[in-house]
Design an enzyme around this catalytic site. Structure first.
Site, short mmCIF file in Angstrom:
data_model
loop_
_atom_site.label_atom_id
_atom_site.label_comp_id
_atom_site.label_asym_id
_atom_site.label_seq_id
_atom_site.Cartn_x
_atom_site.Cartn_y
_atom_site.Cartn_z
N ARG A 54 0.79 -1.22 0.00
CA ARG A 54 0.00 0.00 0.00
C ARG A 54 0.82 1.27 0.00
O ARG A 54 0.65 2.14 -0.85
CB ARG A 54 -0.84 0.06 1.28
CG ARG A 54 -2.26 -0.29 1.14
CD ARG A 54 -2.78 -0.66 2.52
NE ARG A 54 -2.11 -1.84 2.96
CZ ARG A 54 -2.57 -3.05 2.72
NH1 ARG A 54 -3.71 -3.22 2.13
NH2 ARG A 54 -1.89 -4.12 3.09
N THR A 55 1.72 1.39 0.96
CA THR A 55 2.39 2.68 1.16
C THR A 55 3.26 3.04 -0.05
O THR A 55 3.24 4.16 -0.52
CB THR A 55 3.22 2.64 2.46
OG1 THR A 55 2.36 2.24 3.52
CG2 THR A 55 3.80 4.00 2.78
N LYS A 82 24.21 -5.70 -0.98
CA LYS A 82 25.65 -5.98 -0.99
C LYS A 82 26.33 -5.32 0.21
O LYS A 82 27.56 -5.26 0.28
CB LYS A 82 26.29 -5.45 -2.28
CG LYS A 82 25.76 -6.09 -3.54
CD LYS A 82 26.43 -5.48 -4.76
CE LYS A 82 25.78 -5.97 -6.04
NZ LYS A 82 26.15 -5.13 -7.19
N ARG A 104 11.23 4.09 3.92
CA ARG A 104 10.75 3.10 4.89
C ARG A 104 11.95 2.26 5.31
O ARG A 104 12.71 1.80 4.47
CB ARG A 104 9.67 2.20 4.29
CG ARG A 104 9.36 1.01 5.19
CD ARG A 104 8.11 0.28 4.81
NE ARG A 104 6.93 1.04 5.17
CZ ARG A 104 5.71 0.51 5.23
NH1 ARG A 104 5.51 -0.76 4.93
NH2 ARG A 104 4.67 1.25 5.56
N HIS A 132 4.79 6.50 11.57
CA HIS A 132 4.32 6.33 10.19
C HIS A 132 3.37 7.51 9.93
O HIS A 132 2.15 7.33 9.87
CB HIS A 132 3.60 4.97 10.08
CG HIS A 132 3.27 4.53 8.70
ND1 HIS A 132 3.48 5.30 7.57
CD2 HIS A 132 2.73 3.36 8.25
CE1 HIS A 132 3.08 4.62 6.51
NE2 HIS A 132 2.63 3.45 6.89
C1 NCD Z 1 1.51 -0.76 8.56
C2 NCD Z 1 3.00 -0.56 8.62
O1 NCD Z 1 3.73 -1.00 7.73
O2 NCD Z 1 3.41 0.10 9.54
N1 NCD Z 1 0.97 -0.92 7.30
C3 NCD Z 1 0.80 0.16 6.46
O3 NCD Z 1 1.67 0.95 6.22
N2 NCD Z 1 -0.40 0.30 5.86
C4 NCD Z 1 0.99 -1.65 9.59
C5 NCD Z 1 1.31 -3.12 9.53
O4 NCD Z 1 2.25 -3.55 8.86
O5 NCD Z 1 0.62 -3.87 10.23
#
Ligand code: NCD
Length: 306
Positions: A54-55, A82, A104, A132
């Site tokens: 999703r993100t 690497k 991320r 987040h």
């Molecule tokens: C979350 C995350 O990665 O922090 N998901 C997201 O970004 N929609 C929560 C999760 O992984 O449960």
């Protein structure tokens, strides 16, 4: 504002500016040509050291709707596998002229380091168990759209609080915006120091549900667990899972939210996830509008938005 690293240090005005800008961005999604020229010639790099569906795609769609060039860089298949350090990766991105880096990373705080090494804006897309921020902004946007306000609402966040950056970002943002936050989890999944957070803590989901305007369910993050935090999955579901009976105990207008990915049958029953009270799919759609707003506000765009 140059970076978006956390919601803890986001002011009420900045947060509202993002939500209001996202309202405008949402209108673009309803057009036949879903594109604004705002970030033409700008480069957005998606730098993902952890899996994401999703993100990552949401940031990619958002940047493309603003006409930016997007580079997707994932740790697998890059020199990171690497052993290249975050600093070397940052210098490479810098040399390519990235205007924004969406990061991320499994380590809490990694985007803060990155922000010291690159000239562009850094957007935290999830750092370890820390924050987040765009997820919290899209959740607040979704609540405000459905219920018309955030001020004075009771929001209950349920599940793996210990490992959840979504819970932390939501708690800070929602309390800044005037909502009352209650955290519910088994005692083993409540972080140390929780009494300093602007939230109530409860171990009894059934006691909290009738007073909740919003119930936000979290995934149990097995990949971050180093020990057994509850006896069995069945026991977890029995005490902390949201099923049809628990949904019926909530006020009729109360919302069910989940950031995804959902583990159906564990923290949320399938019929609850698919009910009209659930905002799961809307949250994904709203994520694009909110990320467009953040990219627009951080990169300045060209002045006029048409
Ligand atoms: C979350 C995350 O990665 O922090 N998901 C997201 O970004 N929609 C929560 C999760 O992984 O449960």
């Amino acid at each position: 504002m140059r970076h978006l690293l956390s919601t803890e240090d986001l002011t009420r005005d900045d947060a509202l500016r993002v939500l209001d800008t996202a309202e405008y961005m949402a209108t673009v999604a309803d057009r036949s040509v879903k594109k604004l020229p705002t970030l033409r010639g700008r480069t957005v790099v998606n730098l993902f050291f952890e899996d994401s569906t999703r993100t990552r795609t949401s940031f990619e769609v958002a940047a493309k709707r603003l006409s930016a060039d997007v580079i997707n860089f994932s740790a697998r298949g890059s020199s990171v596998s690497k052993g290249e350090s975050l600093k070397d990766t940052a210098q490479t991105l810098e040399a390519m002229g990235a205007d924004a880096v969406v990061c991320r990373h499994p380590a809490s705080g990694a985007p803060y380091r990155l922000a010291r090494w690159v000239r562009g804006s850094v957007l935290n897309a999830g750092d370890g168990t820390h924050e987040h921020p765009t997820q919290a902004l899209l959740d607040a946007f979704t609540i405000r759209r459905r219920l018309g306000r955030l001020e004075g609402l009771s929001v209950t966040i349920v599940g793996d609080l210990l490992h959840s950056r979504v819970a932390r970002s939501n708690m800070w943002l929602l309390s800044t915006l005037g909502a009352r936050v209650t955290l519910v989890a088994p005692p083993t999944l409540v972080p140390v120091g929780v009494e300093q957070w602007p939230a109530e803590v409860s171990y009894d989901l059934d006691a909290v549900l009738p007073k909740s305007d919003v119930v936000m369910m979290l995934r149990v993050q097995r990949e971050r667990m180093t020990a057994a935090f509850f006896p069995t999955e069945r026991e977890y579901t029995r005490r902390y899972g949201l099923d049809a009976d628990r949904l019926a105990a909530m006020p009729p207008s109360a919302l069910v939210m989940h950031p995804g990915p959902m583990v159906r049958g564990m923290e949320i029953a399938s019929d609850v996830a698919d009910s009209t009270r659930s905002t799961v799919v809307e949250q994904v759609a709203n994520g694009v509008s909110v990320r467009m707003a953040v990219l627009y506000l951080l990169l300045g765009g060209t002045r006029e938005v048409t």
